[in-house]
Structures are given as structure tokens and as C-alpha cells.
Design a protein around this motif. Sequence first.
Motif, PDB file in Angstrom:
ATOM      1  N   GLU A 195       0.802  -1.227   0.000  1.00  0.00           N
ATOM      2  CA  GLU A 195       0.000   0.000   0.000  1.00  0.00           C
ATOM      3  C   GLU A 195       0.835   1.278   0.000  1.00  0.00           C
ATOM      4  N   ARG A 252       0.523   3.878  -3.095  1.00  0.00           N
ATOM      5  CA  ARG A 252      -0.774   4.581  -3.117  1.00  0.00           C
ATOM      6  C   ARG A 252      -0.860   5.615  -1.992  1.00  0.00           C
ATOM      7  N   LYS A 253      -0.416   5.244  -0.808  1.00  0.00           N
ATOM      8  CA  LYS A 253      -0.471   6.184   0.328  1.00  0.00           C
ATOM      9  C   LYS A 253       0.456   7.376   0.109  1.00  0.00           C
ATOM     10  N   GLN A 256      -1.131   9.711  -2.500  1.00  0.00           N
ATOM     11  CA  GLN A 256      -2.249  10.465  -1.923  1.00  0.00           C
ATOM     12  C   GLN A 256      -1.750  11.528  -0.960  1.00  0.00           C
ATOM     13  N   ARG A 312      -0.650   9.716  -8.567  1.00  0.00           N
ATOM     14  CA  ARG A 312      -1.751   9.015  -7.889  1.00  0.00           C
ATOM     15  C   ARG A 312      -2.545   8.188  -8.897  1.00  0.00           C
ATOM     16  N   VAL A 362      -0.526   4.993  -9.864  1.00  0.00           N
ATOM     17  CA  VAL A 362      -0.372   3.923  -8.866  1.00  0.00           C
ATOM     18  C   VAL A 362      -1.691   3.288  -8.448  1.00  0.00           C
ATOM     19  N   GLN A 363      -2.795   3.761  -8.983  1.00  0.00           N
ATOM     20  CA  GLN A 363      -4.101   3.215  -8.604  1.00  0.00           C
ATOM     21  C   GLN A 363      -4.349   1.813  -9.169  1.00  0.00           C
TER      22      GLN A 363
END
Length: 180
Positions: free
Chosen positions: A118, A121-122, A125, A175, A178-179
Motif C-alpha cells: 500500500e 498509493r499512500k 495520496q 496518484r 499507482v491506482q
Amino acid sequence: MKELLKIRTLFVATALALSGGLVSCDDDDNPDRRMDNQMFVSEASSSNMLEIEAGRLAVSKGQREAVRMYGQHMVEDHTAVGTEMKNLATQKGWTVPTELLQKHRNQLADLQAATTNEFDRKFAQLMVDSHEEAVDLFSDAAENDDGVADVDLRNFAASKLPALRRHLEEAKELREDVQD
């Protein structure tokens, strides 16, 4: 007894008045307030340090090359901005914090705790969120009516806005990447 009640009432009223004044400095409920020079330096410096530290984490923990490259970009760009901010603050007698504000410590801790799967993604964001915050902060500081009082600090904030906006757009692209 009446005297004690008067003192207690005065104490509560004073406490409420003081806490109301402190709260209005932290939020946007008071559109007539001018941002304090030191307040801007503290907020901007902490935001800047967050982006450097998050960038360092991305370089070491990022799974995708794009995340690692963006992280290195944040380290380089924000280190340079931090140096400029420190030089200006030193000339003006303002204090540059050496530690993150609590909200930024919490964001960094959340990123540090991210699992390998994760992390990217983190990080992406967080970069969107932190750059949106920074663009708002620097825009507010640069405005003559509601901005900081010091002209040099206003000019500094205005000069950094184009790069911050570019970083925000790059973070939004990252973002999206990487989704998947």
C-alpha cells in the motif's frame, strides 16, 4: 458566595474568550484575520519538512520507479526551498521549526506504517493532500489583503506557488498511475 460566583463567571468568560481567539487563528472561520509572519514560517516549514521526509521514504520504500523518482524530486526541491526559507527567516528574526507540527507527524507516521503493497498509493495520496494544503497556504500568504504582513515573505510565498502547483499536478498524475 455571590463573590465566588462572580469570580467563577469571570474566569469562565475569560477562558472562553481566550480559547475562541486561539481557535480562530487555526481555522478559516475568520476571513478578516491576517496571517502572522511566524505562523506562516512555522506552517510552511513543517509542510516542507513533511514532503522531504515522505520523499526520503519513497526513495527507500517505493515499489515503482515513478514513486522513487518523485520522492527524490521532493527531497531535492523542498530541501532547496527549506534553505531559502531558513535564510529569510534568520534575516527577519523568525524561528524556523526543526520538528514537524503534530498534523504532519501523524501523516508521516501513517506513511511509515504503510505495508509494502500500500505504500505507493499512500505516498501518492499524501503528496496530493500535502501539496493542496501548501498551495492554499502559500496563496493565502501571498495575497496582499489577507496574506502575511512582511513584503519579503509575501514575495517568497508568491515565488514558490508555480513550483508547488506543478508538484501538485505531478502528484495527481502519480496518484492515477499507482491506482492500478
